[in-house]
Design an enzyme around this catalytic site. Structure first.
Site, mmCIF file in Angstrom:
data_model
loop_
_atom_site.group_PDB
_atom_site.id
_atom_site.type_symbol
_atom_site.label_atom_id
_atom_site.label_comp_id
_atom_site.label_asym_id
_atom_site.label_seq_id
_atom_site.Cartn_x
_atom_site.Cartn_y
_atom_site.Cartn_z
ATOM 1 N N LYS A 95 0.878 4.639 12.756
ATOM 2 C CA LYS A 95 1.913 4.309 13.741
ATOM 3 C C LYS A 95 2.418 5.581 14.430
ATOM 4 C CE LYS A 95 3.241 0.090 11.295
ATOM 5 N NZ LYS A 95 4.153 -0.629 10.402
ATOM 6 N N GLN B 270 9.470 0.579 6.998
ATOM 7 C CA GLN B 270 8.213 0.025 6.481
ATOM 8 C C GLN B 270 8.468 -0.825 5.240
ATOM 9 O OE1 GLN B 270 5.283 0.255 8.059
ATOM 10 N NE2 GLN B 270 4.101 -0.795 6.481
ATOM 11 N N ASP C 81 10.365 -4.365 15.230
ATOM 12 C CA ASP C 81 9.547 -5.247 14.390
ATOM 13 C C ASP C 81 9.856 -6.713 14.684
ATOM 14 O OD1 ASP C 81 7.697 -4.064 12.594
ATOM 15 O OD2 ASP C 81 9.325 -3.321 11.323
HETATM 16 N N1 GUN Z 1 4.576 -3.997 6.253
HETATM 17 C C1 GUN Z 1 3.456 -4.683 6.581
HETATM 18 N N2 GUN Z 1 3.460 -4.997 7.890
HETATM 19 C C2 GUN Z 1 4.604 -4.498 8.410
HETATM 20 C C3 GUN Z 1 5.162 -4.488 9.714
HETATM 21 O O1 GUN Z 1 4.618 -5.033 10.691
HETATM 22 N N3 GUN Z 1 6.362 -3.854 9.831
HETATM 23 C C4 GUN Z 1 6.993 -3.269 8.784
HETATM 24 N N4 GUN Z 1 8.165 -2.695 9.008
HETATM 25 N N5 GUN Z 1 6.499 -3.261 7.562
HETATM 26 C C5 GUN Z 1 5.306 -3.872 7.385
#
Ligand code: GUN
Length: 281
Positions: free
Chosen positions: A53, A97, A120
């Site tokens: 990311k 995350q 998100d």
């Molecule tokens: N863990 C797995 N997928 C995601 C996501 O799309 N966003 C976040 N914040 N954590 C995750």
């Protein structure tokens, strides 16, 4: 039939070049878009996702701040960091995350993120806006899946879409987006009896269970679009999805590979959401 591949890397490249243009416009006005990413603990998978990311932000000209904390970080400390980022004018998007260590209440942390920085789309306000058809942010993975369907001009309206998996991150928002695009939606979960009975009737099959090979070739309708959100490792340690790829590709009309399918699209839509947050700001 041998399915055509929906290439998430190729589509991402195209979409990210538009993101880079929009980022450059904002930066030229002294408003460079900014994303903060918080990781608590040292799960190897989460570290890889987060690294990807951050790298994607750099590539398109989004300013990124990465905060990595020990697994022993307290909930109060994390909430204080989120609060500080809510008030940081250089930060337009905040991503914590998941999963978080068990002593931290994820729901509470997500609720602490300012809804207008919740790139998100997990905050309950944003889930509610999505549910009522006025999304502020679409959750990245389901948003990416919709873009993949759009890229092949798939007529979602009137199609039967089956979503396998009902998580807050993927399954539920995916079902909402498909419903709003005019599909008839069936949501299956780990307890669904005779899963194949449902999947065999799917024109669009989205699989997000975290269980390798949960969908086998005999469970796919000939010509269907099969979208594999899974991210697993096979016995040899190689990345694979939730779908038994070879046999399903023999039956499907379209299929997404793992890796190189939904994964890069999730990151791409995070970039899109961050740009939108910055433009709104
Ligand atoms: N863990 C797995 N997928 C995601 C996501 O799309 N966003 C976040 N914040 N954590 C995750």
């Amino acid at each position: 039939m041998t399915a055509k591949i929906i290439d998430g890397n190729l589509l991402s490249k195209e979409l990210r070049s538009h993101v880079a243009e929009r980022a450059a416009v904002l930066t030229s006005k002294g408003q460079q878009p900014g994303l903060a990413v918080i990781l608590v603990g040292d799960s190897p998978a989460s570290q890889v996702y987060v690294r990807n990311k951050i790298k994607a932000c750099e590539d398109v000209g989004i300013h990124s701040v990465f905060e990595k904390y020990d697994a022993k970080l307290t909930e109060a400390e994390l909430l204080a960091r989120v609060e500080a980022l809510n008030h940081d004018p250089r930060i337009h998007g905040i991503l914590v995350q998941l999963p978080l260590p068990p002593h931290i209440d994820s729901f509470k942390v997500i609720e602490a993120i300012a809804a207008e920085k919740d790139v998100d789309g997990f905050h309950v306000n944003n889930a509610g806006l999505l549910m009522t058809g006025q999304p502020l942010f679409r959750p990245c993975t389901p948003y990416g899946v919709m873009k993949m369907l759009e890229s092949i001009n798939y007529p979602v309206r009137g199609a039967h879409a089956v979503v396998v998996g009902a998580s807050n991150i993927v399954g539920k928002p995916q079902a909402m987006l498909l419903l709003q695009a005019g599909a008839t939606v069936t949501i299956c979960n780990s307890k669904t009896r005779d899963l194949g009975h449902h999947t065999r009737d799917a024109d669009i099959l989205v699989v997000a269970t975290g269980k390798r090979n949960i969908v086998t070739g005999d469970m796919v309708k000939p010509g269907a679009v099969v979208i594999d959100v899974g991210m697993n490792r096979d016995d040899a340690g190689k990345l694979c999805g939730d779908v038994d790829y070879g046999p399903c590709a023999e039956v499907a009309g379209w299929i997404t590979p793992v890796p190189g399918g939904v994964g890069p699209m999730t990151i791409t839509m995070l970039l899109v959401n961050t740009i939108e947050a910055a433009e709104r700001h």
